[in-house]
Design an enzyme around this catalytic site. Structure first.
Site, mmCIF file in Angstrom:
data_model
loop_
_atom_site.group_PDB
_atom_site.id
_atom_site.type_symbol
_atom_site.label_atom_id
_atom_site.label_comp_id
_atom_site.label_asym_id
_atom_site.label_seq_id
_atom_site.Cartn_x
_atom_site.Cartn_y
_atom_site.Cartn_z
ATOM 1 C CE1 TYR A 1 1.179 -0.273 4.387
ATOM 2 C CE2 TYR A 1 0.092 1.851 4.386
ATOM 3 C CZ TYR A 1 0.940 0.938 4.986
ATOM 4 O OH TYR A 1 1.550 1.249 6.180
ATOM 5 N NE ARG B 1 -5.925 -19.709 4.134
ATOM 6 C CZ ARG B 1 -5.095 -20.584 4.699
ATOM 7 N NH1 ARG B 1 -5.146 -21.853 4.358
ATOM 8 N NH2 ARG B 1 -4.211 -20.189 5.593
ATOM 9 C CE LYS C 1 3.215 2.993 3.025
ATOM 10 N NZ LYS C 1 3.349 3.150 4.479
ATOM 11 C CD GLU D 1 10.084 1.625 10.660
ATOM 12 O OE1 GLU D 1 10.011 2.587 9.881
ATOM 13 O OE2 GLU D 1 10.034 0.433 10.297
ATOM 14 C CG LEU E 1 8.294 2.141 4.939
ATOM 15 C CD1 LEU E 1 8.052 0.903 4.075
ATOM 16 C CD2 LEU E 1 6.997 2.875 5.188
#
Ligand code: PMP
Length: 283
Positions: A33, A100, A147, A179, A204
């Site tokens: 995202y 799945r 991310k 972070e 990130l």
């Protein structure tokens, strides 16, 4: 009022928007995202967010769902249709829908979902007063540079902070700060050295972090990109976090230790101002 959101080529009312229960984003967090903030209807640092999207997709071998031009057109259309003045556009790409199974086919059609969120970004109380944070163990996986929507560890960290009556959590691993739960962490030590964790797989690669570093460089301020301990952070003269939706927020308390004089520091205050100014000018 109902928002208009975007799902796989269609603009639809949020109540009508659906994704399959077999979507791998839902079943496996097999999705990435980006969040781009919006001020005055403009997308801030969007080129950086799209560049990182491609990197995340490439690392996971997910096909880009659309060209950058197409994505930007959808972002702008969502801003327009929802009359978004200030807030963010969220974008998520999952590997797609399949029965799945842990393994996946190479030719899957990715799912693209985008929506807007209204939020006051320019003058929130956190920017004016600064925030308090607690430290928590960093229990995430080893590819934090991608991310992905696998954000449960960060959700738990953030909730621990909220339950403790503070704004956020700084994650600590092997004695050093990685972070914040959804932001990059900076400190200024007693000698005025500006320090933030170096890039790699452990954090990130924040787009706002990179923009703030560019601002420091253009101001001839030296930055030390290295790991710092929680003890160094607690003894810092100043601390702050960066992210797309907070820009720069001063941190005035860590684990109950007051940072500096307990008020937003001069560097964080200045960086916040010039970040917003320059990002808007570029948008
Ligand atoms: N680190 C983490 C763990 C994050 O979730 C975020 C925001 N998504 C950031 C840093 C900041 O990145 P950016 O400046 O690109 O929003």
């Amino acid at each position: 009022m109902s928002r208009t959101v975007y799902v796989n080529g269609n603009f639809v009312a949020e109540e009508q928007a659906t994704v399959s229960v077999f979507d791998r984003g839902f079943l496996f967090a097999d999705a990435v995202y980006e969040v781009t903030s919006v001020i005055d209807g403009k997308l801030l640092d969007n080129a950086g967010h799209l560049a990182r999207l491609h990197r995340s997709l490439g690392e996971l071998n997910i096909k880009p769902p659309a060209t950058d031009d197409e994505i930007v057109r959808v972002q702008q259309e969502l801003v327009r249709r929802n009359s978004l003045d200030e807030g963010s556009v969220y974008l998520q790409v999952s590997r797609g829908v399949a029965d799945r199974d842990f393994g996946y086919a190479a030719d899957m059609t990715p799912t693209l979902v985008m929506f807007t969120q209204q939020k006051s970004l320019r003058n929130p109380p956190q920017a004016e007063k600064g925030i308090a944070v607690i430290s928590v163990p960093d229990i995430r996986w080893q590819r934090r540079d991608i991310k992905t929507v696998g954000l449960l560890a960060q959700c738990l960290a953030k909730q621990q902070a909220v339950d403790a009556g503070v704004a956020d959590a700084w994650m600590v691993e092997d004695g050093v700060v990685t972070e914040g739960s959804s932001n990059n962490a900076f400190i200024v030590d007693a000698d005025g050295n500006i320090i933030t964790r170096h890039l790699g797989n452990k954090i990130l690669h924040g787009i706002t972090r990179a923009s703030v570093i560019a601002l420091l460089e253009s101001d001839n301020r030296q930055l030390h990109e290295r790991a710092f301990t929680l003890e160094e952070a607690c003894a810092a003269r100043e601390a702050f976090v960066t992210s797309a939706t907070t820009f720069v927020w001063p941190v005035v308390e860590i684990d109950g230790h007051t940072i500096g004089d307990g008020k937003p520091g001069p560097l964080a205050t200045r960086l916040r101002e010039i970040y917003i100014e320059t990002a808007l000018a570029r948008a």
